[in-house]
Every structure is written in structure tokens, then in C-alpha cells.
Design a protein around this motif. Structure first.
Motif, PDB file in Angstrom:
ATOM      1  N   PHE A  38     -14.843  -8.331   6.617  1.00  0.00           N
ATOM      2  CA  PHE A  38     -13.854  -7.773   7.526  1.00  0.00           C
ATOM      3  C   PHE A  38     -12.729  -7.086   6.753  1.00  0.00           C
ATOM      4  CE2 PHE A  38     -15.682 -11.531   9.618  1.00  0.00           C
ATOM      5  CZ  PHE A  38     -16.229 -10.936  10.744  1.00  0.00           C
ATOM      6  N   PRO A  39     -12.396  -5.847   7.124  1.00  0.00           N
ATOM      7  CA  PRO A  39     -11.295  -5.150   6.444  1.00  0.00           C
ATOM      8  C   PRO A  39      -9.965  -5.812   6.785  1.00  0.00           C
ATOM      9  CG  PRO A  39     -12.038  -3.900   8.342  1.00  0.00           C
ATOM     10  CD  PRO A  39     -13.004  -5.030   8.194  1.00  0.00           C
ATOM     11  N   PRO A  40      -9.074  -5.937   5.820  1.00  0.00           N
ATOM     12  CA  PRO A  40      -7.790  -6.589   6.091  1.00  0.00           C
ATOM     13  C   PRO A  40      -6.880  -5.728   6.948  1.00  0.00           C
ATOM     14  CG  PRO A  40      -7.817  -5.718   3.861  1.00  0.00           C
ATOM     15  CD  PRO A  40      -9.202  -5.527   4.414  1.00  0.00           C
ATOM     16  N   ALA A  41      -5.970  -6.387   7.637  1.00  0.00           N
ATOM     17  CA  ALA A  41      -4.955  -5.671   8.407  1.00  0.00           C
ATOM     18  C   ALA A  41      -3.815  -5.218   7.509  1.00  0.00           C
ATOM     19  CB  ALA A  41      -4.414  -6.572   9.521  1.00  0.00           C
ATOM     20  N   ALA A  42      -3.613  -5.919   6.395  1.00  0.00           N
ATOM     21  CA  ALA A  42      -2.545  -5.590   5.451  1.00  0.00           C
ATOM     22  C   ALA A  42      -2.908  -6.173   4.095  1.00  0.00           C
ATOM     23  CB  ALA A  42      -1.201  -6.139   5.935  1.00  0.00           C
ATOM     24  N   ILE A  43      -2.161  -5.742   3.081  1.00  0.00           N
ATOM     25  CA  ILE A  43      -2.361  -6.213   1.719  1.00  0.00           C
ATOM     26  C   ILE A  43      -1.095  -6.918   1.243  1.00  0.00           C
ATOM     27  CG2 ILE A  43      -2.780  -5.560  -0.685  1.00  0.00           C
ATOM     28  CD1 ILE A  43      -5.231  -5.240   1.067  1.00  0.00           C
ATOM     29  N   ARG A  44      -1.275  -8.103   0.685  1.00  0.00           N
ATOM     30  CA  ARG A  44      -0.154  -8.832   0.079  1.00  0.00           C
ATOM     31  C   ARG A  44       0.017  -8.329  -1.358  1.00  0.00           C
ATOM     32  NH1 ARG A  44       0.546 -13.218  -3.260  1.00  0.00           N
ATOM     33  NH2 ARG A  44      -1.721 -13.283  -3.557  1.00  0.00           N
ATOM     34  N   VAL A  45       1.189  -7.809  -1.658  1.00  0.00           N
ATOM     35  CA  VAL A  45       1.442  -7.229  -2.980  1.00  0.00           C
ATOM     36  C   VAL A  45       2.191  -8.237  -3.841  1.00  0.00           C
ATOM     37  CG1 VAL A  45       2.527  -5.359  -4.261  1.00  0.00           C
ATOM     38  CG2 VAL A  45       1.494  -4.905  -2.023  1.00  0.00           C
ATOM     39  N   ASP A  46       1.534  -8.693  -4.891  1.00  0.00           N
ATOM     40  CA  ASP A  46       2.164  -9.555  -5.880  1.00  0.00           C
ATOM     41  C   ASP A  46       2.124  -8.852  -7.230  1.00  0.00           C
ATOM     42  OD1 ASP A  46      -0.500  -9.738  -6.614  1.00  0.00           O
ATOM     43  OD2 ASP A  46      -0.641 -11.912  -6.369  1.00  0.00           O
ATOM     44  N   ALA A  47       2.468  -9.570  -8.294  1.00  0.00           N
ATOM     45  CA  ALA A  47       2.531  -8.948  -9.617  1.00  0.00           C
ATOM     46  C   ALA A  47       1.170  -8.406 -10.046  1.00  0.00           C
ATOM     47  CB  ALA A  47       3.050  -9.959 -10.635  1.00  0.00           C
ATOM     48  N   GLU A  48       0.119  -9.157  -9.768  1.00  0.00           N
ATOM     49  CA  GLU A  48      -1.228  -8.726 -10.148  1.00  0.00           C
ATOM     50  C   GLU A  48      -1.600  -7.417  -9.466  1.00  0.00           C
ATOM     51  OE1 GLU A  48      -5.879 -10.283  -9.765  1.00  0.00           O
ATOM     52  OE2 GLU A  48      -4.237 -11.501  -8.984  1.00  0.00           O
ATOM     53  N   TRP A  49      -1.293  -7.312  -8.174  1.00  0.00           N
ATOM     54  CA  TRP A  49      -1.641  -6.098  -7.437  1.00  0.00           C
ATOM     55  C   TRP A  49      -0.782  -4.918  -7.887  1.00  0.00           C
ATOM     56  CZ3 TRP A  49      -5.487  -5.216  -3.852  1.00  0.00           C
ATOM     57  CH2 TRP A  49      -5.422  -4.016  -3.166  1.00  0.00           C
ATOM     58  N   ALA A  50       0.510  -5.159  -8.060  1.00  0.00           N
ATOM     59  CA  ALA A  50       1.437  -4.070  -8.373  1.00  0.00           C
ATOM     60  C   ALA A  50       1.204  -3.493  -9.758  1.00  0.00           C
ATOM     61  CB  ALA A  50       2.873  -4.567  -8.266  1.00  0.00           C
ATOM     62  N   PRO A  77      -5.084 -15.093  -1.840  1.00  0.00           N
ATOM     63  CA  PRO A  77      -5.764 -13.802  -1.693  1.00  0.00           C
ATOM     64  C   PRO A  77      -4.760 -12.692  -1.416  1.00  0.00           C
ATOM     65  CG  PRO A  77      -6.805 -15.513  -0.340  1.00  0.00           C
ATOM     66  CD  PRO A  77      -5.515 -16.086  -0.839  1.00  0.00           C
ATOM     67  N   HIS A  78      -5.189 -11.479  -1.636  1.00  0.00           N
ATOM     68  CA  HIS A  78      -4.334 -10.331  -1.337  1.00  0.00           C
ATOM     69  C   HIS A  78      -4.544  -9.804   0.074  1.00  0.00           C
ATOM     70  CE1 HIS A  78      -4.362 -10.069  -5.856  1.00  0.00           C
ATOM     71  NE2 HIS A  78      -3.078 -10.039  -5.580  1.00  0.00           N
ATOM     72  N   SER A  79      -5.673 -10.101   0.680  1.00  0.00           N
ATOM     73  CA  SER A  79      -5.976  -9.593   2.018  1.00  0.00           C
ATOM     74  C   SER A  79      -5.274 -10.425   3.084  1.00  0.00           C
ATOM     75  CB  SER A  79      -7.485  -9.615   2.263  1.00  0.00           C
ATOM     76  OG  SER A  79      -8.150  -8.740   1.383  1.00  0.00           O
ATOM     77  N   LEU A  80      -4.643  -9.732   4.034  1.00  0.00           N
ATOM     78  CA  LEU A  80      -3.976 -10.379   5.157  1.00  0.00           C
ATOM     79  C   LEU A  80      -4.642  -9.916   6.458  1.00  0.00           C
ATOM     80  CD1 LEU A  80      -0.221  -9.855   4.135  1.00  0.00           C
ATOM     81  CD2 LEU A  80      -1.723 -11.778   3.556  1.00  0.00           C
TER      82      LEU A  80
END
Length: 493
Positions: free
Chosen positions: A218-230, A6-9
Motif C-alpha cells: 500500500f502506498p503511504p499517505a505521507a512520509i516521516r522525515v528523520d535524519a536518515e531520510w533527510a 518506519p518512514h511510511s505514514l
């Protein structure tokens, strides 16, 4: 770390409190989640080390230990030889962990309080300490962690390597070095930055059937940025675009004999798609710059010259990139007064630390040492909690802050992004200068500092990952340049 994450942290307390609420809302017993977690971890172990016949499971006293008892029971049911080492008195277990222990014993399992012989172990399962750790590892737990780290066999960490802080990625004195970490319900932000990058190994995720409901609640505290997100951050180019409307970047820096940094910055800006890139640098660097990259525009400047060249150059640019130069004090002052979007790195950050100011239209790119100067603390303090450090930097200086390092963090005052790319080969001179050029180029094309900083930081690390395919040791900053000319899909081919 593994793909399909997942992208949500989240912070550990968000997961701990949230999973109980979601489980209650869905009518799922907490022990059922423990069984599911143990099964997910067990299956990950068998899929990665299918020939394993002898495992050691180390259990603590909480729910993490309960997961370990489930794993041990499943291994016994599959015919494996299991040694379970409890570092706490198992008679004092309560709740779901007690239930898991009893079911393990009913299957014929045994519990030892003594260290096993090393020759008996093929895979170690770390179920000692979970995500709630908030003090230095000590006593029998410390003894167990050290023992694990002296084994030659692979290690599977349950939810998090014991001794690692789930919120910060820092180590509580000593931590397990895992080969695989299987984490549950939601990703913890501390698994993706700081020391975690050296401890977690491959990261595997299982939502235990409630992950999607948790993330939607729940809203995430941070977002994990990978190729899909970027990939979605940089807009596609219009078929009728021309060089005049995709940005003009002015790279400032490079005293006599130190021109490499500003040249790399300019090359990176060109390779990442800026329409026009100029260098404002010492005259001794001009020949090298043009022979290295004839597409660069160059202007000579030194502190004894008339201010007109500096004024004209600043007026020409859409975005400024301020980098390394001991003679940059006058340039820094002029750049500040120009009120243009800018990327601030290296010596310019040191000047900022000496004369603090606040601005909304810049991107600051400190490494931990520079961040320490900016906040007047030690580097160790920065690394102890990188999330808090990047937020304090942004609060004090404004704009967007890129805190470099393993698991680079980008914070814009609202959202936190963790870059899930990069490798140890990037620990070489010039990498930061390339990053400055990449972010400046992205900023000239998007005009959104947060998007530019996040995309630029990711594509820089992603290019380094691709450039290191032949090996990380000896990776040069200039090795990234050909990759920066590709888009994300081309890099993945």
C-alpha cells in the motif's frame, strides 16, 4: 518519540482495511494479530517500568479494548496485580474482543465498572478508544480519559492515545496524555503532527509480523522525515565546486529598526551552504548586518530610490527570500515579476493573502495563523486538520507549502512529508526567518523546490534539537546558526 520507526505514514482507514487483506493473504487470523498486539504492548510496559507490580487496564468495547484484555491476561500470568476497568458493558463484547475477555477471565481476571482508588495504580494502560474515533469523547469515556490524566503514574497508550484523531493529530474534545504509545502494523499519520506531539510520548512500533508486507502493498499517505531520510535529499558537493555554482540568494526585507529578521535569514543561508548571499534592506540595517556577519553582501533600498538597484539585485539572484517588512509591498510586486525561485514568509505571506496568485516555483512557509489568512478561515480550522489545510494551500497557491508547527508538514502537490524533529524551544522570535534562509539556501543548491523545502525544514528543526541540549527554554534563533554549518552525521556525533 522513539527511533527505528518506519518512514511510511498511513491514514487509519488504510491500516484498518489493509491489515485484514494482508492477514488474509498470509493466512493469519485476526485474533492472532490481537494477541501479538497485546504482547508487544505488554513487553513495552515491562521494559520501561520493570519494577511495576500493580497496573490498571482501561478497556473499551472494540478491538482496542480486546488488546487491553490480552495485556491484562499476560500481566496476571506474570504475577502482577491487575485491575481491569471496563467503561462498557463487557457482556456486550463480540468477536475477537469477546475471545480476549474470556481468556482473561479464565486466568482468574476480574472486571470492574467502577473507578479504582488512585493509590492502587502504578501504571495505567489506555485501551479505551482506537484509531476509528470520529466524534467527540463523551459519557463514561470522557470520565475515564479525565481520570487517566489526573494520575501521577505513567500511561501506556495502546495503538493511539484515546481521544486523538489518527488521521489529523487533532483532539476529539479530550485525549489521554500518554508516556508511551505502542502502535501496530503501520504508523498512523496523525501521531506525528499537531496535538499528537504533546500526547503520544515515546512512540513504539510493532508490525505484528505483517508490517513489511503491508508497507510493500500500500502506498503511504505521507512520509516521516528523520535524519536518515533527510540525508539523501541534499546532493554531495563536487571537489571542484566554487561559490559561483552553489547558488546566489537575495534576502529581501528589514524596515528601519526591524533588521534582525533579514540578517538572521542571510546568516542562515550562508551557514547552510549558499555560495553568495546578499541583503536588500533599509540602510539603517547595513552596519549591524556587516558587523554581525561580514560575509554578507548588502544593498540599501527604500521606496523613494531609483528602481535600478532593485532590478539589478533581482537579476543577480538565483533564489529570493522574502520576509518581514512593512514596506515590502513594492518589493513583493517586483519579486513576483522577476519570476525567480523564491521562499515566501511573514509579511510577504500577508501580502499574498491580500492579493492571491498562483506560482509553481516558490516555497510558502506559513505558520497556522498565516495559513488561516491565506485560506480565509480560522486558525482553529487549520489546526483541526493540518493535512487537509496544507493541501488546500498548495492547490490554491501552487509551489511547495511548508505548514509550520509541531510536526511541520511539507506538501508539493504530490507527496506529503511530516518533519520528525523540533522542540518547544523553537517558539521564539526569529526561528521562521532562519528557516526562510535555510530553505532558500537549499533551493539555490538543489534547484528542486520540494527537496529544498523538505531538507531545509528538517535540518532547521534538527539543528534546534541539537542547540537545545542544554535546555529548550531560552533557545534563540541565532543559537541554530553554528549547527547549520554541520552536516547531519556531524550533528549526530
Amino acid at each position: 518519540m522513539g527511533a527505528s520507526l518506519p518512514h511510511s505514514l498511513y491514514r487509519a482507514d488504510q491500516v484498518r482495511n489493509g491489515e485484514r487483506k494482508i492477514a488474509a493473504d498470509l493466512g493469519v487470523e485476526m485474533y492472532t494479530l490481537m494477541e501479538s498486539a497485546g504482547l508487544a504492548a505488554y513487553q513495552s510496559m515491562r521494559s520501561r517500568w520493570p519494577a511495576t507490580s500493580k497496573i490498571l487496564v482501561l478497556c473499551g468495547g472494540g478491538n482496542n479494548g480486546g488488546d487491553g484484555y490480552v495485556i491484562a491476561r499476560l500481566a496476571i500470568e506474570a504475577g502482577l496485580s491487575v485491575t481491569l476497568w471496563s467503561v462498557v458493558d463487557p457482556s456486550k463484547l463480540t468477536g475477537d474482543a469477546l475471545t480476549a475477555k474470556e481468556r482473561y477471565l479464565q486466568k482468574g481476571g476480574a472486571i470492574t465498572r467502577d473507578k479504582p482508588a488512585q493509590t492502587e495504580v502504578e501504571v495505567v494502560v489506555d485501551a479505551l478508544l482506537g484509531t476509528g474515533l470520529c466524534r467527540t469523547v463523551a459519557g463514561k469515556f470522557l470520565e475515564a480519559v479525565k481520570w487517566i490524566n489526573h494520575q501521577a503514574c505513567p500511561v501506556l497508550a495502546v495503538d493511539i492515545p484515546s481521544g486523538l484523531d489518527a488521521d489529523t493529530g487533532a483532539i476529539w474534545g479530550e485525549a489521554v496524555h500518554a508516556s508511551v504509545t505502542v502502535t501496530f502494523v503501520a504508523l498512523k499519520q496523525g501521531l506525528f503532527t499537531g496535538q499528537a506531539r504533546a500526547l503520544c510520548g515515546e512512540c513504539v512500533f510493532d508490525g505484528l509480523g505483517i508490517g513489511e508486507a503491508f508497507e510493500s502493498s500500500f502506498p503511504p499517505a505521507a512520509i516521516r522525515v528523520d535524519a536518515e531520510w533527510a540525508e539523501a535529499l541534499l546532493p554531495p558537493r563536487s571537489p571542484v565546486v566554487h561559490k559561483g555554482n552553489v547558488g546566489r540568494v537575495l534576502c529581501i526585507g528589514g524596515q528601519r529598526g526591524m533588521g534582525g529578521a533579514v540578517i538572521l535569514c542571510g546568516q542562515a543561508a550562508l551557514r547552510t551552504g549558499a555560495g553568495l548571499v546578499a541583503l536588500l534592506t533599509d540602510g539603517s540595517n547595513l552596519t549591524a548586518a556587516l558587523s554581525r556577519q561580514p560575509e554578507l553582501m548588502t544593498r540599501e533600498w527604500d521606496s523613494s530610490q531609483d528602481a535600478q538597484i532593485l532590478t539589478e539585485s533581482l537579476a543577480w539572484a538565483d533564489v529570493l527570500a522574502l520576509g518581514q517588512s512593512e514596506w515590502s509591498k513594492a518589493l513583493f510586486a517586483a519579486a513576483m515579476s522577476a519570476n525567480k525561485p523564491m521562499v515566501v514568509d511573514a509579511d510577504a505571506l500577508n501580502l499574498l493573502a491580500a492579493s492571491p496568485r498562483y506560482a509553481e516555483n516558490w516555497v510558502l512557509t506559513p505558520h497556522p495563523g498565516e495559513a488561516a489568512k491565506l485560506l480565509s478561515v480560522s486558525t482553529a480550522k487549520i489546526e483541526q486538520d493540518r493535512f487537509s489545510a496544507v493541501k488546500e494551500l498548495q492547490k490554491r497557491y501552487g509551489g511547495v507549502v511548508v505548514l509550520k508547527g509541531a510536526g511541520t508538514i511539507v506538501y508539493d502537490g504530490l507527496d506529503t512529508f511530516v518533519i520528525h524533529a523540533g522542540n518547544p524551544g523553537m517558539a521564539s522570535g526569529g526561528m521562521g526567518d532562519v528557516l526562510t534562509g535555510v530553505i532558500a539556501s537549499a533551493l539555490s543548491q538543489t534547484r528542486f523546490p520540494s527537496k529544498a523545502a523538505t531538507f531545509g525544514t528538517f535540518i532547521h528543526s534538527f539543528a534546534a534539537d541539537n542547540a537545545s541540549q542544554a535546555g529548550e527554554r531560552g533557545l534563540l534563533a541565532s543559537d541554530l546558526l553554528p549547527w547549520l554549518g554541520k552536516n547531519i552525521k556531524q550533528m549526530q556525533c
